[in-house]
Design an enzyme around this catalytic site. Structure first.
Site, PDB file in Angstrom:
ATOM      1  N   CYS A 410       0.822  -1.209   0.000  1.00  0.00           N
ATOM      2  CA  CYS A 410       0.000   0.000   0.000  1.00  0.00           C
ATOM      3  C   CYS A 410       0.858   1.263   0.000  1.00  0.00           C
ATOM      4  CB  CYS A 410      -0.907   0.019   1.224  1.00  0.00           C
ATOM      5  SG  CYS A 410      -2.137  -1.287   1.294  1.00  0.00           S
ATOM      6  N   MET A 411       2.020   1.198   0.644  1.00  0.00           N
ATOM      7  CA  MET A 411       2.861   2.386   0.801  1.00  0.00           C
ATOM      8  C   MET A 411       3.748   2.665  -0.402  1.00  0.00           C
ATOM      9  SD  MET A 411       4.094   2.434   4.780  1.00  0.00           S
ATOM     10  CE  MET A 411       5.080   0.928   4.650  1.00  0.00           C
TER      11      MET A 411
END
Length: 420
Positions: A410-411
């Site tokens: 996600c990052m």
């Protein structure tokens, strides 16, 4: 507004040229990635507003920065070029007056501020140095922090009736999850349409960067929709030409269909697999449910491993799409990828949510090469089993990074990967 200590300088790269931009899979060797280092936008979170901004709790900013710096450092140690969204935003605004106007226009809402206060705030923002403007575009500004512009409280009902700690421009704490607002497929980028109001403006900042930063000169769009939501966290590049799209809480069926149509029209994919997801709040994205860890292997949350299905979407040859009935995902994916099977690695212990509600994101990993992934250290059982299956696991601390319910994938927005 304080912006905190400067981030560590990127490690020097060998060679004279940056990697060519583009991705065809989730697991090709990662060459360039865009991250967002936690900034003052996270300091805006509190116990009272965390849920509104989609966080389980307000993280500790200092520790979040330390952990994120360690994440970026682990990538650099493996030869990955790390670009920071905050730096790119400042540089794009410095480079282009149009970028400045685009950012301000997206941030200043006449619907919220009224025409007079909105116009005066926009005028003020146009005078700011690039770094100060970028800080406001990401961290927001409260009514109490508004400058002494010509619209005073006596001539603005909006200004007079709002509390000083209300936001005139909302902060964007979810920028840390940079995969969601855009993704790359082959040599093109796609701008997401984010479903939640708290995140909607993130896409405009990434769009600004791609449109105006010199690093992305000549980059072309793959897809952009302002109507039907598609979020980058729901998109997995299974193999060259094969794209999986999770359809559930964030990405709609209409969004998945529009994405498929666009990818087929531009010859960027030949198959799109649309995967139904439970609208339970547990799996906000396909990437929180499963991620690829090798060319033929995925780690999958146990709640979905047994009944995961997919609709197969192809180009119908006359400007539309042809949709085949749903069948087991592993079967549909293997057929689309030209493989005999897809391995699901020990899903019975890939625990993403425990009984006490703790969010672990164990099925959300970032592949930096075939069979090499980054995972949160606290997912010890999953990491051990991945290692036993021949997957190298690079562990990072994440007690604060997971406050917004996102894992390493996600990052990270991969910008360049080697082809396989």
């Amino acid at each position: 507004m304080a912006t905190g200590p400067a981030h560590p300088a990127p490690a020097a790269r060998t060679g004279t040229e940056s990697p060519a931009l583009g991705c065809t899979t989730e697991v090709g060797r990662l060459r360039t990635v865009m991250l967002h280092r936690p900034g003052p936008e996270l300091a805006r979170l509190s116990a009272a507003n965390s849920a509104e901004y989609l966080f389980g709790r307000a993280p500790d900013l200092v520790r979040a920065r330390e952990q994120h710096d360690a994440f970026a450092g682990a990538l650099r140690e493996r030869g990955v070029e790390v670009l920071l969204l905050g730096d790119l935003l400042v540089e794009a605004i410095e480079h282009s007056g149009a970028a400045r106007i685009q950012g301000i226009t997206a941030a200043v809402s006449v619907r919220r501020l009224g025409p007079h206060l909105g116009a005066e705030l926009g005028k003020y923002l146009r005078t700011l140095p690039a770094a100060d403007l970028a800080c406001i575009l990401t961290a927001g500004i409260t009514f109490g922090e508004l400058p002494d512009i010509s619209v005073s409280t006596s001539s603005s009902l909006v200004r007079q009736m709002h509390h000083g700690d209300d936001f005139a421009i909302d902060p964007l704490p979810n920028l840390i999850y940079s995969r969601d607002s855009s993704f790359w497929i082959r040599s093109r980028f796609a701008i997401s349409s984010l479903a939640r109001r708290a995140r909607a403006r993130e896409a405009s900042l990434v769009d600004l960067i791609y449109a105006h930063h010199p690093r992305f000169l000549g980059a072309r769009r793959a897809y952009e929709s302002r109507v039907a939501p598609v979020e980058g966290g729901d998109v997995l590049l299974l193999a060259p030409g094969v794209v999986a799209v999770g359809v559930g809480e964030r990405t709609t069926p209409a969004g998945a269909e529009a994405l498929a149509h666009s990818l087929f029209a531009d010859d960027l994919a030949h198959t799109v697999l649309a995967i139904p997801m439970h609208r339970s709040g547990v799996f906000m994205h396909l990437g929180t449910m499963c991620t690829m860890v090798d060319t033929d292997a995925m780690v999958v949350h146990p709640a979905m491993a047994d009944d995961m299905s997919a609709f197969t979407v192809h180009d119908d040859g006359v400007g539309g799409v042809a949709v085949s009935p749903a069948r087991p995902f592993a079967e549909a994916a293997a057929a689309a990828m030209g493989r005999e099977r897809i391995r699901f690695l020990d899903p019975d212990i890939a625990v993403g949510v425990t009984d006490n509600g703790e969010w672990n994101d164990s099925s959300n990993t970032l592949a930096i090469a075939p069979g090499v992934v980054v995972s949160y250290r606290h997912n010890s059982d999953t990491n051990r089993r991945l290692g036993d299956s021949g997957i190298e696991v690079i562990e990072i601390d994440a007690s604060e990074l997971d406050a917004g319910r996102g894992g390493p994938r996600c990052m990270a927005c991969p910008l360049a990967r080697d082809e396989i």
